[in-house]
Motif scaffolding. Structure first.
Motif, PDB file in Angstrom:
ATOM      1  N   LEU A   1      53.570  10.398  53.290  1.00  0.00           N
ATOM      2  CA  LEU A   1      53.795  11.787  52.894  1.00  0.00           C
ATOM      3  C   LEU A   1      55.170  12.247  53.381  1.00  0.00           C
ATOM      4  N   HIS A   2      55.529  11.825  54.589  1.00  0.00           N
ATOM      5  CA  HIS A   2      56.777  12.319  55.172  1.00  0.00           C
ATOM      6  C   HIS A   2      57.842  11.218  55.135  1.00  0.00           C
ATOM      7  N   SER A   3      58.574  11.054  56.220  1.00  0.00           N
ATOM      8  CA  SER A   3      59.675  10.098  56.231  1.00  0.00           C
ATOM      9  C   SER A   3      59.169   8.669  56.069  1.00  0.00           C
ATOM     10  N   PRO A   4      59.787   7.896  55.169  1.00  0.00           N
ATOM     11  CA  PRO A   4      59.351   6.514  55.007  1.00  0.00           C
ATOM     12  C   PRO A   4      59.939   5.580  56.067  1.00  0.00           C
ATOM     13  N   ARG A   5      60.823   6.089  56.951  1.00  0.00           N
ATOM     14  CA  ARG A   5      61.496   5.188  57.889  1.00  0.00           C
ATOM     15  C   ARG A   5      60.725   5.055  59.196  1.00  0.00           C
ATOM     16  N   ILE A   6      60.693   3.809  59.720  1.00  0.00           N
ATOM     17  CA  ILE A   6      60.108   3.584  61.047  1.00  0.00           C
ATOM     18  C   ILE A   6      61.050   2.673  61.822  1.00  0.00           C
ATOM     19  N   ALA A   7      60.930   2.703  63.155  1.00  0.00           N
ATOM     20  CA  ALA A   7      61.671   1.756  63.987  1.00  0.00           C
ATOM     21  C   ALA A   7      60.948   0.414  63.898  1.00  0.00           C
ATOM     22  N   LEU A   8      61.691  -0.642  63.737  1.00  0.00           N
ATOM     23  CA  LEU A   8      61.103  -1.953  63.480  1.00  0.00           C
ATOM     24  C   LEU A   8      61.548  -2.935  64.564  1.00  0.00           C
ATOM     25  N   ASP A   9      60.601  -3.622  65.199  1.00  0.00           N
ATOM     26  CA  ASP A   9      60.962  -4.661  66.160  1.00  0.00           C
ATOM     27  C   ASP A   9      61.217  -5.949  65.375  1.00  0.00           C
ATOM     28  N   ALA A  10      62.455  -6.106  64.925  1.00  0.00           N
ATOM     29  CA  ALA A  10      62.783  -7.246  64.067  1.00  0.00           C
ATOM     30  C   ALA A  10      62.661  -8.569  64.818  1.00  0.00           C
ATOM     31  N   ASP A  11      62.859  -8.536  66.128  1.00  0.00           N
ATOM     32  CA  ASP A  11      62.700  -9.763  66.921  1.00  0.00           C
ATOM     33  C   ASP A  11      61.259 -10.264  66.870  1.00  0.00           C
ATOM     34  N   ARG A  12      60.339  -9.305  66.933  1.00  0.00           N
ATOM     35  CA  ARG A  12      58.919  -9.700  66.890  1.00  0.00           C
ATOM     36  C   ARG A  12      58.632 -10.348  65.521  1.00  0.00           C
ATOM     37  N   ILE A  13      59.194  -9.790  64.447  1.00  0.00           N
ATOM     38  CA  ILE A  13      58.993 -10.357  63.116  1.00  0.00           C
ATOM     39  C   ILE A  13      59.556 -11.780  63.079  1.00  0.00           C
TER      40      ILE A  13
ATOM     41  N   THR B   1      50.388  -0.973  62.310  1.00  0.00           N
ATOM     42  CA  THR B   1      50.076  -2.177  61.542  1.00  0.00           C
ATOM     43  C   THR B   1      50.909  -3.364  62.038  1.00  0.00           C
ATOM     44  N   LEU B   2      52.191  -3.124  62.280  1.00  0.00           N
ATOM     45  CA  LEU B   2      53.049  -4.199  62.789  1.00  0.00           C
ATOM     46  C   LEU B   2      52.648  -4.602  64.210  1.00  0.00           C
ATOM     47  N   GLU B   3      52.292  -3.599  64.986  1.00  0.00           N
ATOM     48  CA  GLU B   3      51.972  -3.826  66.388  1.00  0.00           C
ATOM     49  C   GLU B   3      50.659  -4.596  66.547  1.00  0.00           C
TER      50      GLU B   3
END
Ligand SMILES: [Zn+2]
Ligand SMILES: [Zn+2]
Length: 372
Positions: free
Chosen positions: A285-297, A268-270
């Motif tokens: 369902l599983h882990s709520p954590r993702i790697a986030l490209d904060a620079d892109r944001i 979705t971010l990509e």
């Protein structure tokens, strides 16, 4: 009359138990469940053995239902806000009841209520509706709407809530196009029931909607709901490059995750273009954590919008929408089983053989009486 309800006991552990409802006490209603629907959230709850907000086992299970009032607790006539209900009334109950006293409720964000109560126990032949739900989230079922379709009000209210939160973004996007006509382009990842409802609502608003899912049958349903493009997902971890390739590298104004997976959140971010909005609609369902490209944001000014649950007024709006039949809502419920077949219903949904399964408790009642 039988009083049976499915209870969630732990991960992949459920049991159909007899119970004696205590009540209805003043302000409460006792309903005969006529139809209950199995939701993607129920499947997630079943596999996980619980839900961070909605329920912890052991507890009654299921939350989308339409029923008939079979007993009314003594009413408090001093309270003018509560509608009066009578035995025989056909109703749909929202599965949460806000307090209407906290800051979030005062701001019209009842879904974020600090004291939000949830109602579970739709997978049953009888359900006791607590006073707060009777007062704030009990709705008359339109006569022309079947119990099965009426029970879709809950998921539809979630989709309407998403659309409501997106309205300022949509207005901004359309007012920015002063000279050039650009379609507002949205991609919805996941074509389960909620993904399809989002496709339907946004396509009806005139947006150009792409639906992405690994299941060809679900993509066919997306087209019925108004998707202009579909993308068959071959590899969940690498969804966006082929999707953009099919569009000459163009990203989307809006990207919505309705997959319930971490990979959907990353995609979705990509997939969203500079100045666009990424929407996190489903829980994982599983882990709520993702790697986030904060620079892109930062550099691309991506807005991130979280969307959760619904509010009582949206349950009422959902029933009106369903009664309007403008979208092919009946496509969403493709199997009907009796109450005791809940395990099979969950399997059908886990194996992607059905979008939603209905528990037809009414039909069972008829079968019971004809045996007698
Ligand atoms: Zn639901
Ligand atoms: Zn509140």
């Amino acid at each position: 009359m039988t009083h049976r309800q499915w209870q969630l006991l732990g991960p992949e552990d459920i049991a159909l138990r007899s119970f004696e409802p205590v009540g209805p006490k003043p302000g409460e209603l006792l309903l005969r469940v006529r139809a209950a629907l199995v939701c993607g959230t129920d499947l997630k709850v079943f596999l996980n053995g619980g839900h961070a907000r909605m329920l912890q086992p052991p507890c009654p299970f299921g939350h989308e239902l339409a029923g008939t009032v079979i007993a009314v607790g003594a009413t408090q006539s001093s309270d003018r806000r509560s509608q009066s209900w009578a035995v025989g009334d056909e109703v749909v109950i929202g599965n949460s009841a806000p307090c209407y006293r906290c800051r979030e409720c005062a701001r019209g964000r009842e879904n974020l209520c600090a004291d939000l109560e949830y109602l579970n126990g739709a997978f049953a032949d009888t359900v006791l509706v607590p006073e707060r739900f009777v007062r704030h989230n009990c709705h008359r079922r339109p006569a022309s709407l079947s119990p099965k379709l009426a029970a879709l009000a809950e998921p539809l209210a979630c989709a309407l809530h998403c659309r409501e939160l997106l309205l300022p973004t949509l207005e901004r996007l359309s007012s920015m196009d002063h000279n050039v006509e650009h379609d507002v382009e949205v991609v919805v990842f996941g074509a389960g029931p909620l993904g399809l409802l989002l496709v339907g609502l946004l396509a009806r608003d005139g947006l150009s909607v792409t639906s992405a899912d690994p299941n060809e049958r679900r993509l066919a349903a997306s087209r019925a709901f108004g998707a202009t493009q579909t993308e068959l997902v071959v590899e969940r971890e690498r969804v966006v490059p082929p999707l953009l390739e099919h569009r000459g590298g163009e990203r989307f104004d809006l990207a919505i995750d309705a997959t319930g997976r971490a990979s959907g959140r990353s995609a979705t971010l990509e997939a969203v273009r500079a100045g666009g909005t990424a929407v996190y609609f489903s829980g994982t369902l599983h882990s709520p954590r993702i790697a986030l490209d904060a620079d892109r944001i930062h550099y691309d000014e991506i807005s991130l919008l979280g969307v959760y649950h619904h509010r009582p007024p949206l349950m009422a709006q959902a029933l009106e929408e369903l009664d309007d039949h403008q979208l092919p809502f009946s496509h969403l419920v493709n199997e009907t089983v009796p109450l005791e077949d809940l395990p099979r219903a969950l399997r059908l949904m886990r194996d992607r053989q059905a979008l939603k399964v209905a528990l037809d408790i009414d039909g069972e009642q008829v079968a019971e009486s004809s045996e007698a």
